[in-house]
Design a protein around this motif. Structure first.
Motif, short mmCIF file in Angstrom:
data_model
loop_
_atom_site.label_atom_id
_atom_site.label_comp_id
_atom_site.label_asym_id
_atom_site.label_seq_id
_atom_site.Cartn_x
_atom_site.Cartn_y
_atom_site.Cartn_z
N THR A 160 0.83 -1.21 0.00
CA THR A 160 0.00 0.00 0.00
C THR A 160 0.86 1.26 0.00
O THR A 160 0.64 2.19 -0.78
N ILE A 161 1.87 1.27 0.87
CA ILE A 161 2.69 2.48 1.03
C ILE A 161 3.53 2.73 -0.23
O ILE A 161 3.71 3.88 -0.65
N CYS A 162 4.05 1.68 -0.83
CA CYS A 162 4.92 1.84 -1.99
C CYS A 162 4.25 1.45 -3.31
O CYS A 162 4.94 1.13 -4.30
N ALA A 163 2.93 1.51 -3.33
CA ALA A 163 2.20 1.11 -4.54
C ALA A 163 2.59 1.94 -5.76
O ALA A 163 2.65 1.43 -6.88
N GLY A 164 2.91 3.21 -5.54
CA GLY A 164 3.25 4.08 -6.67
C GLY A 164 4.73 4.20 -6.94
O GLY A 164 5.16 5.09 -7.69
N THR A 165 5.53 3.34 -6.32
CA THR A 165 6.99 3.41 -6.49
C THR A 165 7.47 2.09 -7.09
O THR A 165 7.68 1.10 -6.37
N PRO A 166 7.66 2.04 -8.40
CA PRO A 166 8.05 0.78 -9.05
C PRO A 166 9.50 0.40 -8.77
O PRO A 166 10.31 1.20 -8.33
N VAL A 167 9.81 -0.86 -9.03
CA VAL A 167 11.18 -1.36 -8.86
C VAL A 167 12.10 -0.65 -9.85
O VAL A 167 11.74 -0.39 -11.00
N LYS A 168 13.32 -0.34 -9.41
CA LYS A 168 14.30 0.30 -10.26
C LYS A 168 15.67 -0.30 -9.98
O LYS A 168 16.07 -0.42 -8.81
N SER A 169 16.37 -0.68 -11.01
CA SER A 169 17.67 -1.32 -10.85
C SER A 169 18.63 -0.45 -10.05
O SER A 169 18.71 0.77 -10.25
N GLY A 170 19.38 -1.07 -9.14
CA GLY A 170 20.38 -0.36 -8.34
C GLY A 170 19.80 0.36 -7.14
O GLY A 170 20.54 1.02 -6.41
N THR A 171 18.51 0.25 -6.93
CA THR A 171 17.86 0.91 -5.78
C THR A 171 17.00 -0.09 -5.03
O THR A 171 16.77 -1.21 -5.48
N LYS A 172 16.53 0.34 -3.89
CA LYS A 172 15.57 -0.45 -3.12
C LYS A 172 14.50 0.49 -2.55
O LYS A 172 14.71 1.71 -2.45
N ARG A 173 13.36 -0.09 -2.21
CA ARG A 173 12.25 0.69 -1.69
C ARG A 173 12.00 0.30 -0.23
O ARG A 173 11.94 -0.90 0.09
N VAL A 174 11.86 1.30 0.59
CA VAL A 174 11.61 1.07 2.02
C VAL A 174 10.37 1.86 2.42
O VAL A 174 10.32 3.09 2.22
N ALA A 175 9.38 1.17 2.95
CA ALA A 175 8.17 1.84 3.44
C ALA A 175 8.46 2.39 4.83
O ALA A 175 8.93 1.67 5.71
N VAL A 176 8.20 3.67 5.01
CA VAL A 176 8.50 4.34 6.28
C VAL A 176 7.21 4.84 6.92
O VAL A 176 6.41 5.53 6.27
N VAL A 177 7.01 4.47 8.18
CA VAL A 177 5.84 4.90 8.94
C VAL A 177 6.31 5.89 10.01
O VAL A 177 7.19 5.57 10.81
N LEU A 178 5.72 7.07 10.01
CA LEU A 178 6.10 8.11 10.97
C LEU A 178 4.93 8.40 11.89
O LEU A 178 3.88 8.87 11.46
N ASP A 179 5.11 8.12 13.18
CA ASP A 179 4.09 8.38 14.18
C ASP A 179 4.66 9.40 15.16
O ASP A 179 5.55 9.08 15.96
N PHE A 180 4.15 10.62 15.08
CA PHE A 180 4.69 11.71 15.89
C PHE A 180 4.15 11.72 17.31
O PHE A 180 4.43 12.64 18.08
N GLY A 181 3.38 10.71 17.67
CA GLY A 181 2.92 10.59 19.05
C GLY A 181 1.68 11.41 19.37
O GLY A 181 1.02 11.95 18.48
N THR A 182 1.39 11.51 20.65
CA THR A 182 0.19 12.17 21.14
C THR A 182 0.56 13.49 21.82
O THR A 182 1.71 13.72 22.19
N PRO A 183 -0.42 14.37 22.03
CA PRO A 183 -0.14 15.62 22.76
C PRO A 183 0.43 15.37 24.15
O PRO A 183 1.22 16.15 24.66
N ALA A 184 0.03 14.24 24.78
CA ALA A 184 0.54 13.93 26.12
C ALA A 184 2.04 13.69 26.11
O ALA A 184 2.72 13.92 27.12
N ASP A 185 2.58 13.21 24.99
CA ASP A 185 4.02 12.92 24.90
C ASP A 185 4.82 14.10 24.35
O ASP A 185 6.04 14.06 24.33
N ALA A 186 4.13 15.11 23.87
CA ALA A 186 4.82 16.24 23.22
C ALA A 186 5.54 17.12 24.23
O ALA A 186 5.08 17.28 25.37
N PRO A 187 6.67 17.69 23.85
CA PRO A 187 7.32 18.68 24.72
C PRO A 187 6.39 19.87 24.92
O PRO A 187 5.54 20.15 24.08
N SER A 188 6.54 20.55 26.03
CA SER A 188 5.69 21.69 26.33
C SER A 188 5.75 22.72 25.21
O SER A 188 6.82 23.07 24.72
#
Length: 230
Positions: free
Chosen positions: A84-112
């Motif tokens: 799903t994450i890399c559906a629009g990124t086709p295979v290309k010679s000499g490269t690799k694809r890595v799906a990255v998930v970024l979760d910035f957390g909740t307001p409770a964990d945020a610095p003031s």
């Protein structure tokens, strides 16, 4: 001795409260944790992002939260699927694809004074020998590291701080502040988060001392009364 026996259950109760207070005063650290997803499950990475070299098709996650250690760390939320994450990124010679998930957390964990961005995913196309840090840099700049190469910020969040220690009291205080920030407010502080000294242990110890003294005084008083009666 009757007064002493009566005081024992109270002393036990106070000691139990002291144990709870000690747990409540436990500290954690506010930082970005690094995860790998295999078979639909998140696993805490055994290497840092600058050392790990994912294969094509890997799914990696980063979660910002307050945690005591790796066993207590919060996992990235939501489902993560490479196709799903890399559906629009086709295979290309000499490269690799890595799906990255970024979760910035909740307001409770945020610095003031800061509000976490929404969760997002990205597909990083990097060279075949690239590290996880390279994949992250390809999709989530600006990154910020400290002098010990500790990852401090992803996509500029948080603006300040890096792996700082946070007391449980400070985290609870921050949760209340987070509710205000969620409504668009800001406390305008410098980003530090110190819950202050915990009074649980001193107050509890004083209570134990007072109870013990009262029990001893009652015992002496009853003993004197019996001697006078004799």
């Amino acid at each position: 001795m009757t007064a002493v026996r009566r005081a024992v259950p109270v002393l036990v109760a106070v000691l139990l409260l002291l144990g709870s207070a000690g747990q409540a005063g436990a500290t954690g650290y506010r930082y970005w944790s690094f995860w790998e997803r295999t078979g639909g499950q998140w696993t805490y990475a055994t290497q840092g992002p600058s050392s790990a070299r994912p294969d094509d098709g890997a799914v990696e996650g980063f979660r910002f939260a307050v945690s005591e250690d790796s066993a207590d760390a919060s996992r990235p939320r939501g489902t993560a699927d490479f196709d799903t994450i890399c559906a629009g990124t086709p295979v290309k010679s000499g490269t690799k694809r890595v799906a990255v998930v970024l979760d910035f957390g909740t307001p409770a964990d945020a610095p003031s004074g800061e509000t976490p961005p929404g969760r997002r995913t990205a597909c990083a196309r990097v060279s075949s020998d690239a590290t996880s840090a390279d994949a992250l840099a390809a999709v989530a700049k600006p990154l910020r590291y400290d002098t010990n190469a500790l990852l401090c910020a992803i996509a500029g969040y948080p603006v300040k701080g890096c792996g700082e220690q946070v007391s449980a009291g400070g985290a609870a205080k921050n949760e209340a502040e987070g509710a205000t920030r969620g409504k668009g407010g800001s406390d305008g502080s410098d980003g530090s988060d110190d819950g202050g000294p915990s009074l649980g242990l001193p107050v509890g110890a004083a209570a134990v001392a007072l109870l013990a003294a009262a029990a001893a005084w009652q015992a002496r008083r009853r003993g004197a009364a019996r001697r006078e009666a004799e």
